[in-house]
Design a protein around this motif. Sequence first.
Motif, short mmCIF file in Angstrom:
data_model
loop_
_atom_site.label_atom_id
_atom_site.label_comp_id
_atom_site.label_asym_id
_atom_site.label_seq_id
_atom_site.Cartn_x
_atom_site.Cartn_y
_atom_site.Cartn_z
N GLY A 179 15.52 48.23 122.75
CA GLY A 179 15.47 47.88 121.34
C GLY A 179 14.40 48.66 120.59
N SER A 180 13.26 48.88 121.25
CA SER A 180 12.17 49.62 120.63
C SER A 180 12.56 51.08 120.39
CB SER A 180 10.92 49.55 121.51
OG SER A 180 9.88 50.35 120.99
N VAL A 181 13.20 51.69 121.38
CA VAL A 181 13.64 53.08 121.23
C VAL A 181 14.65 53.19 120.10
CG1 VAL A 181 14.89 54.96 122.35
CG2 VAL A 181 13.20 53.66 123.64
N MET A 182 15.61 52.28 120.08
CA MET A 182 16.64 52.32 119.05
C MET A 182 16.06 52.10 117.66
SD MET A 182 20.31 50.32 119.15
CE MET A 182 20.81 51.19 120.64
N GLY A 183 15.11 51.17 117.54
CA GLY A 183 14.49 50.92 116.25
C GLY A 183 13.74 52.13 115.72
N ARG A 184 13.06 52.83 116.62
CA ARG A 184 12.34 54.04 116.19
C ARG A 184 13.31 55.14 115.76
NH1 ARG A 184 9.34 56.18 113.33
NH2 ARG A 184 7.89 57.83 113.93
N VAL A 185 14.45 55.23 116.44
CA VAL A 185 15.45 56.22 116.06
C VAL A 185 15.98 55.93 114.67
CG1 VAL A 185 17.78 57.08 116.56
CG2 VAL A 185 16.12 56.83 118.41
N PHE A 186 16.25 54.67 114.37
CA PHE A 186 16.70 54.31 113.03
C PHE A 186 15.65 54.70 111.98
CE2 PHE A 186 19.64 50.94 114.87
CZ PHE A 186 20.79 51.64 114.52
N ASP A 187 14.38 54.44 112.28
CA ASP A 187 13.32 54.81 111.34
C ASP A 187 13.31 56.32 111.08
OD1 ASP A 187 12.49 52.22 111.01
OD2 ASP A 187 10.80 52.36 112.40
N MET A 188 13.40 57.10 112.15
CA MET A 188 13.32 58.55 112.01
C MET A 188 14.51 59.11 111.23
SD MET A 188 12.01 59.61 115.83
CE MET A 188 10.27 59.46 116.29
N VAL A 189 15.68 58.52 111.44
CA VAL A 189 16.88 59.04 110.77
C VAL A 189 16.99 58.53 109.34
CG1 VAL A 189 19.40 59.04 110.80
CG2 VAL A 189 18.13 59.36 112.93
N LEU A 190 16.86 57.22 109.15
CA LEU A 190 17.11 56.64 107.83
C LEU A 190 15.90 56.70 106.90
CD1 LEU A 190 19.22 53.50 108.83
CD2 LEU A 190 20.01 55.74 108.08
N LYS A 191 14.70 56.59 107.46
CA LYS A 191 13.50 56.64 106.62
C LYS A 191 12.96 58.06 106.46
CE LYS A 191 11.52 52.02 107.40
NZ LYS A 191 10.30 51.31 107.87
N ASP A 192 12.83 58.75 107.59
CA ASP A 192 12.16 60.06 107.58
C ASP A 192 13.13 61.23 107.46
OD1 ASP A 192 9.92 58.49 108.08
OD2 ASP A 192 10.00 58.81 110.24
N HIS A 193 14.42 60.99 107.65
CA HIS A 193 15.42 62.07 107.62
C HIS A 193 15.08 63.17 108.62
CE1 HIS A 193 16.77 60.27 103.83
NE2 HIS A 193 15.51 60.31 103.44
N ASP A 194 14.55 62.78 109.77
CA ASP A 194 14.11 63.76 110.77
C ASP A 194 14.97 63.63 112.02
OD1 ASP A 194 12.77 65.55 112.37
OD2 ASP A 194 10.78 64.84 111.83
N LEU A 195 16.13 64.27 112.02
CA LEU A 195 17.04 64.17 113.16
C LEU A 195 16.49 64.83 114.42
CD1 LEU A 195 18.89 63.28 110.82
CD2 LEU A 195 20.77 64.46 111.98
N PRO A 196 15.85 66.01 114.33
CA PRO A 196 15.27 66.59 115.55
C PRO A 196 14.24 65.68 116.21
CG PRO A 196 15.42 68.25 113.83
CD PRO A 196 15.75 66.94 113.18
N ALA A 197 13.43 65.00 115.40
CA ALA A 197 12.44 64.08 115.97
C ALA A 197 13.12 62.91 116.67
CB ALA A 197 11.50 63.58 114.88
N ALA A 198 14.23 62.44 116.09
CA ALA A 198 14.97 61.34 116.71
C ALA A 198 15.55 61.76 118.05
CB ALA A 198 16.07 60.86 115.77
N GLU A 199 16.10 62.96 118.11
CA GLU A 199 16.64 63.46 119.38
C GLU A 199 15.54 63.61 120.42
OE1 GLU A 199 20.46 66.07 117.78
OE2 GLU A 199 18.59 67.08 118.32
N ALA A 200 14.38 64.11 120.00
CA ALA A 200 13.25 64.26 120.92
C ALA A 200 12.78 62.91 121.42
CB ALA A 200 12.11 65.01 120.23
N HIS A 201 12.83 61.91 120.56
CA HIS A 201 12.39 60.57 120.95
C HIS A 201 13.31 59.97 122.02
CE1 HIS A 201 10.27 56.79 120.53
NE2 HIS A 201 11.42 56.16 120.36
#
Length: 245
Positions: free
Chosen positions: A76-98
Motif C-alpha cells: 500500500g505504501s509503494v502504491m500510494g507513493r506512485v500515485f503521488d508521483m504521477v498525479l501530484k508531481d507528474h513525474d512518471l520516470p520517478a514513479a517507475e524508479a520507485h
Amino acid sequence: RYPGDTMERARERAKDAEGKINTLFPTPLRIELEKMAPRSVWNTQIKKRYALCLTDGTMDVKGFEVVRRDAPPFIGSVMGRVFDMVLKDHDLPAAEAHVARAVRELGSGCVPLEDLQVGAKLKAEYANPNLAQAQVVQRMVDRGDLCVPLAGDRVAWIYVERPGDVKAGDQAESLAYAEARQLHPDLRYYLEKRFETPMRALTDLLGLRFPEREFREALGNISRKRSGSRAITGLVSARRKRFHR
C-alpha cells in the motif's frame, strides 16, 4: 472538464449537469457534486476503484491496496507513493524508479516483518479450515499463546519460509512468533502473489513500465539464497551424522 476550462468553469458545468440530471430523477433520488479533481485515474473494470488528486492537493483513493486492510502495508505504501508521483508531481520516470526500488527492497529482504503482515476479520468457523487466518489462530491456540484473536477480531499474520512444497495456509504465522523464532518471510511468495499482480495492474493503468529485469533478478537471488541455505543445512547434517558414528 473541457479542454481550456478553469477549475471554476468546470465546477459551473458540473453544477449545471447536477441540476439537469436531478430533474430526471423521482424524489428522493438526487445526485450531488462532492469533489473536484483536476487529475485522476479510474479502473473502469472494477467498481469503486479510483485515485483522485483533489483541488486542495490531497489524495482520495478507493479500492486500491493503498486503503485495503487485507494488503501488506508495504504494498500500500509503494502504491500510494506512485500515485503521488504521477498525479501530484507528474513525474512518471520517478514513479517507475520507485517501483523498481521496491522490487529490490522486497527481494533482498529489507522490508520489516510488520510491513508484510496480511489481515482479515476472524469468523467463528470456516468451511475450509486450511485458510491462513484459521491456520494461524489454531497454531496460537495449540501453542498456548496468551493473546488469541476471537471471532469478530482482526487477525494479522505473515507468510514465512517452510521446507518443501507447502500451501499458503501452512506458512501463516503471527508476527510475534515469527520475530521470537527469527523466522524468515517467504520473499518469493510476497513478490509473486502479493506484489506482482497489483503492481502490474497499476503500472498498466498509469502507462508505466513494470521493472521486468529487476523482478527477474530478485526472484533469481531468492532462489540462489534458498539453494545455498539447503546446501549448508545438508552439509551440517551430514557432518553431524559422521560425528555420531
